[in-house]
Design an enzyme around this catalytic site. Sequence first.
Site, PDB file in Angstrom:
ATOM      1  CD  GLU A   1       6.180   6.840  15.889  1.00  0.00           C
ATOM      2  OE1 GLU A   1       7.258   7.042  16.505  1.00  0.00           O
ATOM      3  OE2 GLU A   1       5.216   6.257  16.389  1.00  0.00           O
TER       4      GLU A   1
ATOM      5  NE  ARG B   1      -1.429  -1.458   3.686  1.00  0.00           N
ATOM      6  CZ  ARG B   1      -1.568  -1.270   4.988  1.00  0.00           C
ATOM      7  NH1 ARG B   1      -2.698  -0.813   5.482  1.00  0.00           N
ATOM      8  NH2 ARG B   1      -0.565  -1.523   5.809  1.00  0.00           N
TER       9      ARG B   1
ATOM     10  CE1 TYR C   1      13.905  26.114   7.836  1.00  0.00           C
ATOM     11  CE2 TYR C   1      13.091  25.350   5.716  1.00  0.00           C
ATOM     12  CZ  TYR C   1      13.482  26.377   6.553  1.00  0.00           C
ATOM     13  OH  TYR C   1      13.440  27.674   6.108  1.00  0.00           O
TER      14      TYR C   1
ATOM     15  CE  LYS D   1      17.835  26.899   9.057  1.00  0.00           C
ATOM     16  NZ  LYS D   1      18.264  27.413   7.753  1.00  0.00           N
TER      17      LYS D   1
ATOM     18  CG  HIS E   1      20.503  24.438   5.111  1.00  0.00           C
ATOM     19  ND1 HIS E   1      19.294  24.863   4.630  1.00  0.00           N
ATOM     20  CD2 HIS E   1      20.592  23.125   4.828  1.00  0.00           C
ATOM     21  CE1 HIS E   1      18.657  23.826   4.101  1.00  0.00           C
ATOM     22  NE2 HIS E   1      19.432  22.768   4.204  1.00  0.00           N
TER      23      HIS E   1
ATOM     24  CD  GLN F   1       9.281  29.621  12.350  1.00  0.00           C
ATOM     25  OE1 GLN F   1       9.280  30.467  13.237  1.00  0.00           O
ATOM     26  NE2 GLN F   1       9.769  29.854  11.143  1.00  0.00           N
ATOM     27  CG  ASP F   2       7.150  21.909  11.991  1.00  0.00           C
ATOM     28  OD1 ASP F   2       8.157  21.914  12.728  1.00  0.00           O
ATOM     29  OD2 ASP F   2       6.324  20.987  11.990  1.00  0.00           O
ATOM     30  CG  ASN F   3      10.270  27.419   8.603  1.00  0.00           C
ATOM     31  OD1 ASN F   3       9.304  27.996   9.084  1.00  0.00           O
ATOM     32  ND2 ASN F   3      11.494  27.660   8.997  1.00  0.00           N
TER      33      ASN F   3
ATOM     34  NE  ARG G   1      13.442  27.102  -2.605  1.00  0.00           N
ATOM     35  CZ  ARG G   1      12.431  27.963  -2.712  1.00  0.00           C
ATOM     36  NH1 ARG G   1      12.448  29.078  -2.004  1.00  0.00           N
ATOM     37  NH2 ARG G   1      11.425  27.729  -3.514  1.00  0.00           N
TER      38      ARG G   1
ATOM     39  CE  LYS H   1      17.711  36.496   2.008  1.00  0.00           C
ATOM     40  NZ  LYS H   1      16.669  35.948   2.852  1.00  0.00           N
ATOM     41  CG  ASP H   2      19.554  32.764  -1.884  1.00  0.00           C
ATOM     42  OD1 ASP H   2      19.549  33.380  -0.798  1.00  0.00           O
ATOM     43  OD2 ASP H   2      18.888  31.726  -2.069  1.00  0.00           O
TER      44      ASP H   2
ATOM     45  CG  HIS I   1      19.362  30.960   3.238  1.00  0.00           C
ATOM     46  ND1 HIS I   1      18.279  30.326   2.680  1.00  0.00           N
ATOM     47  CD2 HIS I   1      19.783  31.850   2.311  1.00  0.00           C
ATOM     48  CE1 HIS I   1      18.051  30.826   1.472  1.00  0.00           C
ATOM     49  NE2 HIS I   1      18.955  31.751   1.235  1.00  0.00           N
TER      50      HIS I   1
END
Length: 193
Positions: free
Chosen positions: A31, A26, A135, A75, A122, A49-51, A62, A172-173, A65
Amino acid sequence: MGKIVITETKLTDVKIVEPAVFGDHRGFFTESYSEKDFKEAGIDFDFIQDNHSLSAQAGVLRGLHFQKGKSAQTKLIRVVTGAVLDVIVDIRKGSPTYGEWEGYILSEYNHRQLLVPKGYAHGFMTLTPNVNFLYKCDNYYDAQADGGIAFNDPYLNIQWPMAMDKAITSEKDQQHPTLKEFEAENPFVYGEI
């Protein structure tokens, strides 16, 4: 349920986390985070915080940072659709691995997660289209503490999987300083974070 497997990396304090995955005809169940299992494995952070980012195309780059000062973040990174080359650079002055980088394939197929401590820059490049990248952070986003170093820093010589003229980046990067240019204002000191 299942336990997690922790693998140390060559970079100081960086860990690959592999949760147990239970699959059959299936699909699978895992977890992705259990505070109890992570603490038992020696990973004890208060993730608050989750992003979630979506990169629609392959070749999106990306990074690199980080957040400075009291807003620095640890993270816990994973990819739920697609695949990336995830790259981190140790920018902690005095660290045994200062200025070194490593890249790790994170994908929906290998279910790996990467623990990135405070004091690491990162970034990632997508290897497939439609990458959903998630993350957890142990600190909130703070625009005033936002920082970065150049993804194409010649001293670091990161081996990205695509030529830089084909990479899809933000304005920006493209403006971040090299690690050498950042050294004078670098607040990260190994053992003090």
